[in-house]
Design an enzyme around this catalytic site. Sequence first.
Site, PDB file in Angstrom:
ATOM      1  CD  GLU A  21      -4.703   6.832   2.540  1.00 28.08           C
ATOM      2  OE1 GLU A  21      -4.201   5.209   3.085  1.00 28.08           O
ATOM      3  OE2 GLU A  21      -3.613   7.559   2.371  1.00 28.08           O
ATOM      4  CG  HIS A  70       0.060   6.328  -0.550  1.00 26.70           C
ATOM      5  ND1 HIS A  70      -1.263   7.119  -1.185  1.00 26.70           N
ATOM      6  CD2 HIS A  70      -0.212   5.554   0.117  1.00 26.70           C
ATOM      7  CE1 HIS A  70      -2.057   7.025   0.397  1.00 26.70           C
ATOM      8  NE2 HIS A  70      -1.679   5.740   0.956  1.00 26.70           N
ATOM      9  CG  HIS A  96      -1.658   0.753   1.440  1.00 25.09           C
ATOM     10  ND1 HIS A  96      -2.864   1.874   1.052  1.00 25.09           N
ATOM     11  CD2 HIS A  96      -1.162   2.634   2.230  1.00 25.09           C
ATOM     12  CE1 HIS A  96      -3.511   2.543   1.471  1.00 25.09           C
ATOM     13  NE2 HIS A  96      -2.405   3.172   2.461  1.00 25.09           N
ATOM     14  CD  GLU A  97       1.871   3.240   3.390  1.00 28.31           C
ATOM     15  OE1 GLU A  97       1.908   4.661   2.848  1.00 28.31           O
ATOM     16  OE2 GLU A  97       0.939   3.372   4.649  1.00 28.31           O
TER      17      GLU A  97
END
Length: 277
Positions: free
Chosen positions: A199, A131, A127-128
Site C-alpha cells: 500500500e 498496484h 494509486h490503483e
Amino acid sequence: MNTLRTVFLMTLLTLVLVGAGGALGGRGGALIALIMAGVMNLGSYWFSDKIVIKMYRGREVTEGALYDVVRELCLRGGLPMPKVYILPQPTPNAFATGRNPKHAAVAATEGILQILSREELMGVMAHEMSHVGNRDILIGSIAATIAGAISYMAHMAQWAMIFGGRDDEDSNPIAMIAMMILAPIAAMLVQMAISRSREYEADKGGAKLCGNPFYLASALRKLEAANSRSPMPKVNEATAHMFIVNPLRGKGGLKSLFSTHPPVEERVRRLESMTIG
C-alpha cells in the site's frame, strides 16, 4: 525501501514455511500443503478480475468521469487501458484487480464519485494503477499461498496428533502444539505486513503517476472519514485488502498488526512529505 521490505518479508514468510514444514508435516506434508494452497489461490489469482467484480456487482463503463481519469493516467504512464467498473455502493472506496497489466480492472464505488474532486479521483486511480503496474495481485497471491500452506500444515498436524500420527521418539508434543498455534499466526502477521508495504508503495507510485501527492493525501482523508462514519456493508474479508482504504473497522493496538492497511494518518504524512521532480 518498500520494495526491499517486501523482499525481506517474503523471505521471512518462506522461512516460516520451511520451519513449520519440518516441524509439522515433514517435506512431504509441506509439499502437499503448498500444492493445496497453490491450487486454491491460483484460481483466485487467474480469475480475480471476474470473481471480485461480480462479487460486488460491478458495472463496466466506457465513458464518464471515472473512465476519462483512468484513460488519462494510462496515456501519461504508458500503461495498458484496464477495464473500468463502477460498484453500486454508497460508501466511497476503490480497488484494482487482475493477473497482470494486460488483464486488469479498476473499480470505484458510486460514493467515491460523489465526494471527490477530479484531482482527488485522479490520485486514487493513480494509486490503483500503481498496484497494477507493480503486479501486487501476484505478490499478494504468492504470500497468501505460502501462508495458506502453513495453515494447512497446522491443521494436518492437529489431526495427526488426534489420530496418533507422527509418534516419533524425537517429537516433542508441547513443541508441536506451540508450533501449530504460533506458525499460522506468524504467517498471517507477515502476510499482513506485506500488504501494508504494498500500500505504501502504491501510494508512492500513484503520487508520481498523477504528478501531485496532495491529490491522493486529500482523497485518503475524505475516504477514511466516510468509511469510519458508514462502513461498506457486506464486505468479504478475503477481499478487504484490495480496497484503497480498509472497509472493515478496527484501529490501533494489536488490531493494527492484523490490518491489511497502514494507518491513513501515516500514509498522508508520507505523501505530504514527498517531493516530485
